[in-house]
Design a protein around this motif. Structure first.
Motif, PDB file in Angstrom:
ATOM      1  N   ALA A 131       1.083  -1.551  -0.039  1.00  0.00           N
ATOM      2  CA  ALA A 131       0.025  -0.356  -0.225  1.00  0.00           C
ATOM      3  C   ALA A 131       0.983   1.197  -0.189  1.00  0.00           C
ATOM      4  CB  ALA A 131      -0.983  -0.008   0.949  1.00  0.00           C
ATOM      5  N   ARG A 132       2.049   1.025   0.899  1.00  0.00           N
ATOM      6  CA  ARG A 132       2.825   2.303   0.789  1.00  0.00           C
ATOM      7  C   ARG A 132       3.542   2.775  -0.417  1.00  0.00           C
ATOM      8  NH1 ARG A 132       3.487   7.367   2.245  1.00  0.00           N
ATOM      9  NH2 ARG A 132       6.153   7.875   2.710  1.00  0.00           N
ATOM     10  N   VAL A 133       4.043   1.509  -0.850  1.00  0.00           N
ATOM     11  CA  VAL A 133       4.635   1.769  -2.170  1.00  0.00           C
ATOM     12  C   VAL A 133       3.786   2.789  -3.647  1.00  0.00           C
ATOM     13  CG1 VAL A 133       5.638   0.294  -4.450  1.00  0.00           C
ATOM     14  CG2 VAL A 133       6.190   0.248  -2.189  1.00  0.00           C
ATOM     15  N   LEU A 134       2.383   1.846  -3.643  1.00  0.00           N
ATOM     16  CA  LEU A 134       1.505   1.710  -4.544  1.00  0.00           C
ATOM     17  C   LEU A 134       1.459   3.818  -4.479  1.00  0.00           C
ATOM     18  CD1 LEU A 134      -0.859  -0.880  -4.185  1.00  0.00           C
ATOM     19  CD2 LEU A 134       0.763  -0.012  -7.036  1.00  0.00           C
ATOM     20  N   GLU A 135       1.206   4.303  -2.794  1.00  0.00           N
ATOM     21  CA  GLU A 135       1.035   5.364  -2.624  1.00  0.00           C
ATOM     22  C   GLU A 135       1.956   5.881  -3.177  1.00  0.00           C
ATOM     23  OE1 GLU A 135       1.203   8.342   1.670  1.00  0.00           O
ATOM     24  OE2 GLU A 135       0.981   6.349   0.868  1.00  0.00           O
ATOM     25  N   MET A 136       3.213   6.163  -3.284  1.00  0.00           N
ATOM     26  CA  MET A 136       4.225   6.449  -3.250  1.00  0.00           C
ATOM     27  C   MET A 136       4.457   7.058  -5.232  1.00  0.00           C
ATOM     28  SD  MET A 136       5.621   8.362  -1.133  1.00  0.00           S
ATOM     29  CE  MET A 136       6.485   9.341  -2.072  1.00  0.00           C
ATOM     30  N   LEU A 137       4.184   5.387  -5.566  1.00  0.00           N
ATOM     31  CA  LEU A 137       4.139   5.963  -6.882  1.00  0.00           C
ATOM     32  C   LEU A 137       3.132   6.054  -7.787  1.00  0.00           C
ATOM     33  CD1 LEU A 137       4.448   1.996  -8.344  1.00  0.00           C
ATOM     34  CD2 LEU A 137       6.069   3.966  -8.078  1.00  0.00           C
ATOM     35  N   ASP A 138       1.590   6.579  -7.327  1.00  0.00           N
ATOM     36  CA  ASP A 138       0.426   7.289  -7.420  1.00  0.00           C
ATOM     37  C   ASP A 138       1.190   9.392  -7.242  1.00  0.00           C
ATOM     38  OD1 ASP A 138      -2.225   7.637  -8.744  1.00  0.00           O
ATOM     39  OD2 ASP A 138      -1.854   8.929  -5.726  1.00  0.00           O
ATOM     40  N   ALA A 139       2.111   9.224  -6.075  1.00  0.00           N
ATOM     41  CA  ALA A 139       2.451  10.570  -5.841  1.00  0.00           C
ATOM     42  C   ALA A 139       3.382  11.116  -7.136  1.00  0.00           C
ATOM     43  CB  ALA A 139       2.916  10.742  -4.503  1.00  0.00           C
ATOM     44  N   VAL A 140       3.780   9.766  -7.698  1.00  0.00           N
ATOM     45  CA  VAL A 140       4.913  10.579  -9.089  1.00  0.00           C
ATOM     46  C   VAL A 140       4.311  10.849 -10.042  1.00  0.00           C
ATOM     47  CG1 VAL A 140       7.082  10.176  -7.017  1.00  0.00           C
ATOM     48  CG2 VAL A 140       5.979   8.675  -8.395  1.00  0.00           C
ATOM     49  N   LYS A 141       2.868  10.731  -9.878  1.00  0.00           N
ATOM     50  CA  LYS A 141       2.293  10.525 -11.169  1.00  0.00           C
ATOM     51  C   LYS A 141       2.506   8.835 -12.168  1.00  0.00           C
ATOM     52  CE  LYS A 141      -0.712  13.482  -9.637  1.00  0.00           C
ATOM     53  NZ  LYS A 141      -1.748  13.340  -9.343  1.00  0.00           N
ATOM     54  N   MET A 142       2.780   7.966 -11.573  1.00  0.00           N
ATOM     55  CA  MET A 142       3.023   6.895 -12.633  1.00  0.00           C
ATOM     56  C   MET A 142       2.251   6.263 -13.072  1.00  0.00           C
ATOM     57  SD  MET A 142       5.630   5.003 -13.485  1.00  0.00           S
ATOM     58  CE  MET A 142       7.091   5.185 -12.734  1.00  0.00           C
ATOM     59  N   SER A 143       2.165   6.349 -13.892  1.00  0.00           N
ATOM     60  CA  SER A 143       0.557   5.483 -14.918  1.00  0.00           C
ATOM     61  C   SER A 143       0.635   3.757 -14.585  1.00  0.00           C
ATOM     62  CB  SER A 143       0.391   5.295 -16.242  1.00  0.00           C
ATOM     63  OG  SER A 143       1.937   4.792 -16.202  1.00  0.00           O
ATOM     64  N   GLN A 144      -0.898   3.544 -13.984  1.00  0.00           N
ATOM     65  CA  GLN A 144      -1.137   1.864 -13.951  1.00  0.00           C
ATOM     66  C   GLN A 144       0.116   1.778 -12.712  1.00  0.00           C
ATOM     67  OE1 GLN A 144      -0.083   0.925 -18.557  1.00  0.00           O
ATOM     68  NE2 GLN A 144      -2.318  -0.289 -17.616  1.00  0.00           N
ATOM     69  N   PRO A 145       0.148   2.440 -11.790  1.00  0.00           N
ATOM     70  CA  PRO A 145       1.846   1.927 -10.397  1.00  0.00           C
ATOM     71  C   PRO A 145       0.899   0.033 -10.578  1.00  0.00           C
ATOM     72  CG  PRO A 145      -0.875   3.014  -9.387  1.00  0.00           C
ATOM     73  CD  PRO A 145      -0.773   3.195 -11.084  1.00  0.00           C
ATOM     74  N   GLU A 146      -0.259  -0.263 -10.560  1.00  0.00           N
ATOM     75  CA  GLU A 146      -0.377  -1.756  -9.789  1.00  0.00           C
ATOM     76  C   GLU A 146       0.640  -2.395 -10.560  1.00  0.00           C
ATOM     77  OE1 GLU A 146      -1.104  -3.964  -7.980  1.00  0.00           O
ATOM     78  OE2 GLU A 146      -2.735  -2.904  -6.694  1.00  0.00           O
ATOM     79  N   LYS A 147       0.534  -2.424 -12.383  1.00  0.00           N
ATOM     80  CA  LYS A 147       1.200  -3.317 -13.121  1.00  0.00           C
ATOM     81  C   LYS A 147       3.225  -3.132 -13.136  1.00  0.00           C
ATOM     82  CE  LYS A 147       1.240  -3.344 -18.618  1.00  0.00           C
ATOM     83  NZ  LYS A 147       1.383  -2.889 -19.603  1.00  0.00           N
ATOM     84  N   ARG A 148       3.293  -1.600 -12.558  1.00  0.00           N
ATOM     85  CA  ARG A 148       4.451  -1.200 -12.113  1.00  0.00           C
ATOM     86  C   ARG A 148       5.362  -2.137 -11.764  1.00  0.00           C
ATOM     87  NH1 ARG A 148       3.782   0.867 -17.336  1.00  0.00           N
ATOM     88  NH2 ARG A 148       3.181   2.313 -17.465  1.00  0.00           N
ATOM     89  N   LEU A 149       4.668  -2.309 -10.839  1.00  0.00           N
ATOM     90  CA  LEU A 149       4.848  -3.137  -9.628  1.00  0.00           C
ATOM     91  C   LEU A 149       5.857  -4.477 -10.040  1.00  0.00           C
ATOM     92  CD1 LEU A 149       2.503  -3.146  -6.907  1.00  0.00           C
ATOM     93  CD2 LEU A 149       4.735  -1.721  -7.002  1.00  0.00           C
ATOM     94  N   ARG A 150       4.986  -5.205 -11.348  1.00  0.00           N
ATOM     95  CA  ARG A 150       5.582  -6.299 -11.725  1.00  0.00           C
ATOM     96  C   ARG A 150       6.981  -6.038 -12.959  1.00  0.00           C
ATOM     97  NH1 ARG A 150      -0.121  -6.734 -11.903  1.00  0.00           N
ATOM     98  NH2 ARG A 150      -0.436  -6.349 -13.958  1.00  0.00           N
TER      99      ARG A 150
END
Length: 575
Positions: A131-150
């Motif tokens: 949850a914390r990782v997704l929060e930070m990826l969203d904060a830096v405007k990363m598109s499709q953060p769930e997908k970027r994790l993989r």
């Protein structure tokens, strides 16, 4: 009533760094206070990045600190053990590195790498870490953060990798954030948002920011104080307004005079040629996604892009990270498969292989965005720059050495560096080496993918003058991919703006940059940093209000035709 004393969060006192007997940082002294931003500016090789590495305890093994102190929270950092350093890194002092491709582990997914820092420093379970990782990826405007994790680092664009690095540095909310060229690879809109994010973090947690940058617009926007370095020594240390309005050192004045400012580029004459050198029609690049059941889906990275490039012309391609700029350049180099047509002097570039591909690459060369990844770390500079001369012209060694020395001097490096290796150079110096390599065969077209983004402003000005003189002398043509609008204005005859894999506006430089018609172009220009203290871009004016096309489509989907409005004089924009 007496004022309360302001204590330094970080104090550097007389720091000296040497490689053997060579002194690269000479008695550097400064202080960083909580909630304040200190910017260190200067040319490549001035010792900026080495200073940050010394604070983090990450200096190369052959470097040593003969004298000086680095004090954080009443602790002398140079005396800490490696174990103590590891506990401090990320938790108390975070760092955003200059070159994300070499800083990220290519064998680990983005999710694994970001979670590693939280496992070490935060008491969170697996769900909390995600949850914390997704929060930070969203904060830096990363598109499709769930997908970027993989995904792995090589699957992301340069700008996306830099955003991952910024998110990683901010995960544990450190008291000090060291940012080494944190926005170099980012387009101006994301840059504005990232800097706003860093300011928010600073206000919320009273974070001290030590920012290393060659972008004087970023310095003016972010700094409370500025430290100007040159060849390891401090040239000037002043409050930001005093430095910009009344610089004391001649070096500082030269540095400020080299800054390209949007709207101040000299007039540029249009190319008279009528027959295109490079003709691109409906170029599309699609990447397959993982199969979901019986359906097949594709990512439309570039969708029906068309343009002409004339002999002796520079065409700028601008847009945000992930819009398809770099993929377009790679397609023209046959580094990715594409549909549509791309013809160089009437010869089709699509599907070339073997000897045909090698022959055409004498005429079209590319300068890549990430110089550290583009240069083989096991080869000397002579081998790297001279390799095209050996492959294509079978040039003898003695003659090749003379030519390599000439090329290095053209990009501002002494000939004797040809015996050294890429890791012995700064990021800006490595980019100059890449430019020298691209020029080796005197090609007709050079695709420059963020070719001057890693250079400090004075060297950037020299390289732009070099590119311009080579264009005039040899009638070279450039496809200039950049997020720096002032540099595009300085060099380009025409500009094409890409958004969501498509060109949404193109035309003569002055019309596109000073009379934009598409809302996306207007937003890009409003986000350009200005080298004027107190001027801050409106990061709240985000691009989310502009409808973004979904890049993932079913296999075989046909995109609708683009409708352009003609505004005259070759200026077109999408309805």
């Amino acid at each position: 009533m007496p004022q309360k004393a302001i204590h330094s969060l970080l104090s550097v006192e007389g720091l000296t760094i040497e490689f053997g007997s060579r002194r690269v940082v000479d008695e550097l002294t400064f202080s960083l206070h909580a909630g304040k931003t200190l910017c260190i500016a200067g040319e490549s090789g001035s010792g900026k990045s080495l200073t940050s590495l010394a604070i983090m305890g990450l200096l190369p093994r052959n470097a040593h600190i003969p004298k000086g102190a680095i004090i954080f929270d009443n602790t002398e950092l140079t005396t800490l053990s490696e174990r103590q350093r590891q506990q401090m890194r990320g938790r108390d002092i975070g760092m955003i590195f200059q070159e994300p491709m070499t800083s990220l582990n290519p064998l680990m997914t983005i999710g694994q790498q970001m979670g590693e820092s939280l496992r070490r420093h935060a008491e969170l379970d697996r769900r909390g870490r995600k949850a914390r990782v997704l929060e930070m990826l969203d904060a830096v405007k990363m598109s499709q953060p769930e997908k970027r994790l993989r995904q792995y680092p090589n699957e992301l664009s340069g700008g996306m990798r830099q955003r991952v690095m910024i998110a990683m540095a901010m995960l544990c909310q450190p008291r000090i954030l060291i940012a080494d060229e944190p926005t170099t690879a980012l387009d101006v809109t994301i840059q504005a948002q990232i800097l706003e994010l860093m300011r928010d973090l600073q206000v919320r947690y009273n974070t001290g920011i030590l920012m290393i940058t060659h972008d004087m617009g970023v310095v003016a926007e972010m700094a409370d104080d500025v430290l100007v370095m040159n060849q390891g020594r401090v040239e000037e240390h002043a409050e930001v307004n005093a430095l910009f309005h009344a610089p004391q050192a001649q070096y500082t004045r030269t540095l400020l005079n080299s800054v390209p400012v949007l709207g101040k580029a000299p007039p540029i004459s249009q190319v008279e040629e009528k027959i295109p050198l490079l003709r691109v029609r409906d170029l599309s690049v699609r990447f397959p996604t993982r199969r979901e059941g019986f359906s097949r889906r594709e990512i439309y990275a570039v969708d029906k892009v068309s343009f002409d490039l004339f002999p002796g012309e520079t065409l700028g391609i601008v847009g945000e990270s992930g819009c398809g700029k770099s993929t377009t350049g790679k397609a023209l180099m046959n580094m990715v498969n594409f549909t549509g047509s791309a013809q160089l002097e009437g010869k089709e570039l699509r599907d070339l292989k073997g000897n045909e591909l090698q022959t055409i690459r004498r005429e079209i060369q590319m300068v890549f965005q990430d110089p550290a990844a583009a240069l083989n770390s096991r080869k000397t500079i002579f081998d790297l720059v001279g390799e095209p001369l050996y492959i294509h012209e079978k040039m003898p060694t003695a003659e090749r050495k003379m030519r390599v020395e000439q090329l290095l001097k053209q990009v501002g490096l002494p000939g004797e560096v040809m015996t050294r290796y890429p890791h012995q150079f700064s990021g800006g110096q490595r980019q100059r080496i890449c430019i020298a390599r691209a020029l080796a065969l005197n090609p007709k077209v050079i695709i420059a993918d963020e070719s001057v983004s890693a250079l400090d402003v004075s060297v950037q000005a020299q390289v732009l003058e070099l590119l311009e003189s080579l264009r005039e002398q040899f009638k070279l043509s450039y496809l200039f991919i950049s997020h720096d609008m002032a540099v595009v204005e300085r060099l380009c005859h025409r500009v094409a703006v890409m958004f969501g894999g498509r060109i949404v506006e193109y035309g003569p430089r002055d019309q596109v940059l000073h009379h934009p018609r598409h809302p996306y172009t207007r937003r890009l220009l409003s986000a350009v940093p200005m080298p004027e203290p107190g001027h801050r871009r409106d990061a709240g004016e985000r691009l989310d209000v502009i409808e973004r096309p979904d890049p993932i489509k079913p296999h075989g989907w046909q995109s609708p035709a683009v409708q352009f409005v003609d505004y005259g004089n070759g200026h077109f924009a999408v309805l």
